[in-house]
Design a protein around this motif. Structure first.
Motif, PDB file in Angstrom:
ATOM      1  N   GLU A  83      23.991  37.884  53.826  1.00 56.22           N
ATOM      2  CA  GLU A  83      24.412  38.850  54.617  1.00 56.22           C
ATOM      3  C   GLU A  83      23.255  39.210  55.758  1.00 56.22           C
ATOM      4  O   GLU A  83      22.957  40.347  56.007  1.00 56.22           O
ATOM      5  CB  GLU A  83      24.544  40.179  53.721  1.00 56.22           C
ATOM      6  CG  GLU A  83      25.621  40.346  52.785  1.00 56.22           C
ATOM      7  CD  GLU A  83      25.652  41.668  52.114  1.00 56.22           C
ATOM      8  OE1 GLU A  83      24.756  42.476  52.067  1.00 56.22           O
ATOM      9  OE2 GLU A  83      26.759  41.872  51.278  1.00 56.22           O
ATOM     10  N   VAL A  84      23.034  38.034  56.403  1.00 58.22           N
ATOM     11  CA  VAL A  84      22.100  38.224  57.381  1.00 58.22           C
ATOM     12  C   VAL A  84      22.980  38.066  58.715  1.00 58.22           C
ATOM     13  O   VAL A  84      23.773  37.323  59.010  1.00 58.22           O
ATOM     14  CB  VAL A  84      21.192  36.637  57.433  1.00 58.22           C
ATOM     15  CG1 VAL A  84      20.240  36.953  58.755  1.00 58.22           C
ATOM     16  CG2 VAL A  84      20.393  36.704  56.058  1.00 58.22           C
ATOM     17  N   LEU A  85      22.575  39.125  59.429  1.00 59.38           N
ATOM     18  CA  LEU A  85      23.236  39.482  60.613  1.00 59.38           C
ATOM     19  C   LEU A  85      22.525  38.729  62.021  1.00 59.38           C
ATOM     20  O   LEU A  85      21.407  38.867  62.008  1.00 59.38           O
ATOM     21  CB  LEU A  85      23.315  40.891  61.091  1.00 59.38           C
ATOM     22  CG  LEU A  85      24.075  41.242  62.268  1.00 59.38           C
ATOM     23  CD1 LEU A  85      25.459  41.331  61.729  1.00 59.38           C
ATOM     24  CD2 LEU A  85      23.640  42.751  62.763  1.00 59.38           C
ATOM     25  N   GLU A  86      23.032  37.839  62.717  1.00 62.66           N
ATOM     26  CA  GLU A  86      22.681  37.237  63.910  1.00 62.66           C
ATOM     27  C   GLU A  86      22.557  37.895  65.136  1.00 62.66           C
ATOM     28  O   GLU A  86      24.091  38.141  65.412  1.00 62.66           O
ATOM     29  CB  GLU A  86      23.193  35.616  63.899  1.00 62.66           C
ATOM     30  CG  GLU A  86      22.899  34.854  62.800  1.00 62.66           C
ATOM     31  CD  GLU A  86      23.405  33.380  62.780  1.00 62.66           C
ATOM     32  OE1 GLU A  86      23.583  33.053  64.099  1.00 62.66           O
ATOM     33  OE2 GLU A  86      23.162  32.743  61.849  1.00 62.66           O
ATOM     34  N   ILE A  87      21.804  38.185  65.653  1.00 61.86           N
ATOM     35  CA  ILE A  87      21.725  38.852  66.985  1.00 61.86           C
ATOM     36  C   ILE A  87      21.270  37.889  68.032  1.00 61.86           C
ATOM     37  O   ILE A  87      20.163  37.267  68.056  1.00 61.86           O
ATOM     38  CB  ILE A  87      20.865  40.142  67.287  1.00 61.86           C
ATOM     39  CG1 ILE A  87      21.202  41.043  66.129  1.00 61.86           C
ATOM     40  CG2 ILE A  87      20.802  40.686  68.692  1.00 61.86           C
ATOM     41  CD1 ILE A  87      20.174  42.353  66.082  1.00 61.86           C
TER      42      ILE A  87
END
Length: 524
Positions: free
Chosen positions: A137-141
């Motif tokens: 659940e790693v969000l990439e910006i």
């Protein structure tokens, strides 16, 4: 290919079956009823009970089959409709279900025994990457920006340290760089080559991949939108990517001009993003000059450092991540899984095509060698046993059911198309002569004569047959629009271009001179 003709035939068959049932059922029922009446109790009741039970089992089985067919058709139709919807049109459960289904479909494609082990390994790795991202659940910006827009400096300010390459001349970001966002290791800050930096294939691939995999996009600008910046935003909108536009170097503008520019940006971004997702920042410390009044009434010029100001962006990011982070992550996982299914199908198709062409290469030179050794009036219309064997083997590669009889019929039809293409009669010598005349238009053909030339003719025709059947089996035993005649003409035109014929004749010279074996070409 449209299913309407098939559906029309199915309806006619169903109506015919119902009509036959209506004709057969009433007299049959009456006949059994009369037989039951002729029996004395309790045998008449047992007879009627047995007939009723049989009818119930028959109708129940038929109803179950029909219900399953209708259910499967409905489910497939619903799945196709869901796959065509944008993530925003689906519920959370629908997105999760579709992601799981897509990953399962890729794994199923990879597990096919006909898939090359190297392709299987690649597909398994791609599935694992998506599954790991889903589990973590790693969000990439991901940040984009033109040269010297301050993109990397802005990411350094967000990261709290100088980790991303910066240079006032611009163009220093050559590869993708990433670092966790301080205070939230489930958020990853990603730097990419600048938009104007993308002047080569390698950088273009990196940028496109980053845009596709981004959960949240930061577009850093230092003034009104440039054409390539607007083009990227339109593309991201089509991909349903959430975008935050950062107007950097706000210190360049007076407060009134800054507000005016922000309004201009909001106007340019109508339909792409909201006004709340347009923020102003200063990505790095700025040295300023000011005049200080001295105690004696004099003045003194001095410099001072104005710190970077990213507070508005940081607050916006925190709010978006907290409120919409999981939804953004799931939407991107859905898009990635869809792309993965298409990529898997394409890789499997390429692997199958490669194997099919190896079979064609082997058989075309086998047929050519047979014709060269014993020149005769070979029947080029129907084809030889070698061509039949080749067609059946190609069918096995694509896992399509076909027997010798069906292959022979298709080969006969293909032969008629060859006669029409060449404009000759059905006699085999006439076909051979027409193809040989065409081959002699290539200079190298002058060195080939007699049986060798006959062998090259047979090899070319066999290769053409293989090309047509590869299209046929790849499309699940259906021809594209235009049918067999269109595919036959297209493949013949492709295989008889000067470049293709030169390549064929070069290989033929090597094969028939004994300097190269057919399997060498098939393995290359």
């Amino acid at each position: 290919m449209s299913l309407r003709p098939f559906q029309g035939i199915l309806l006619l068959v169903t109506l015919a079956a119902v009509g036959a049932l209506l004709v057969w059922l009433p007299p049959t029922v009456m006949d059994h009823y009369e037989r039951a009446q002729s029996l004395s109790p309790p045998w008449n009741y047992l007879y009627l009970g047995a007939m009723g039970l049989g009818a119930a089992l028959l109708l129940g089985t038929l109803g179950t089959v029909i219900w399953k067919l209708v259910r499967n058709t409905t489910q497939k139709k619903s799945a196709r409709a869901a796959a065509e919807k944008n993530p925003s049109q689906l519920s959370v459960s629908e997105k999760e279900s579709q992601v799981a289904g897509n990953l399962a479909a890729v794994s199923e494609l990879a597990a096919d025994a006909s898939v090359d082990p190297a392709v299987k390994e690649q597909l398994d790795k791609l599935v694992q990457n998506v599954e790991q991202k889903q589990a973590a659940e790693v969000l990439e910006i991901v940040a984009f920006g033109s040269i010297s827009s301050g993109k990397s400096s802005l990411l350094n300010a967000l990261a709290g340290r100088d980790i991303f390459s910066t240079d006032p001349r611009g163009g220093t970001t050559l590869v993708r760089q990433e670092v966790p966002w301080p205070g939230d290791d489930r958020v990853l800050l990603v730097d990419t080559p600048g938009l104007a930096e993308v002047d080569g294939d390698e950088r273009l691939i990196v940028t496109a991949a980053s845009a596709r995999n981004a959960d949240l996009v930061l577009l850093v600008v230092d003034g009104p939108l440039r054409n390539h910046e607007h083009a990227l935003l339109v593309r991201l909108k089509a991909m349903e990517k959430r975008v935050i536009v950062c107007l950097n170097k706000q210190d360049w503008y007076a407060p009134a001009d800054r507000a005016k520019l922000a309004g201009q940006l909001a106007e340019q971004l109508q339909g792409i993003t909201t006004a709340a997702d347009v923020v102003t920042v200063t990505s790095q410390n700025v040295v300023r000059t000011r005049t200080r009044l001295l105690a004696g009434g004099g003045e003194k010029e001095e410099t001072y450092e104005q710190p970077a100001d990213i507070d508005e962006l940081a607050r916006r990011l925190e709010k978006v991540v907290a409120r919409d982070g999981k939804e953004l992550l799931l939407a991107n996982l859905l898009l990635r899984s869809r792309g993965l299914v298409e990529e898997a199908r394409e890789r499997v198709r390429l692997a199958l095509d490669k194997r099919a062409w190896q079979i064609v290469d082997q058989h075309m030179w086998g047929a050519g060698a047979a014709a060269a050794v014993a020149p005769m009036a070979l029947d080029l219309v129907v084809g030889s046993a070698i061509s039949l064997k080749m067609v059946v083997e190609i069918a096995r590669v694509y896992r399509q059911p076909i027997d010798m009889s069906a292959a022979s019929r298709l080969l006969a039809e293909l032969g008629k198309n060859l006669i029409a293409i060449l404009g000759v009669n059905a006699a085999a010598p006439a076909v051979t002569s027409a193809v040989a005349s065409m081959l002699k238009s290539i200079p190298l053909a002058g060195t080939l004569a007699g049986g060798v030339l006959q062998g090259v003719v047979q090899a070319l025709v066999t290769r053409w047959i293989g090309a047509v059947f590869i299209v046929y089996f790849r499309n699940e035993m259906q021809f594209p629009a235009g049918g067999l005649a269109n595919v036959a003409r297209r493949e013949w035109d492709r295989l008889t271009t000067p470049a293709e014929l030169w390549s064929l004749l070069t290989k033929a010279r090597d094969y028939f001179s004994g300097t190269k074996r057919p399997q060498d070409d098939a393995d290359s």
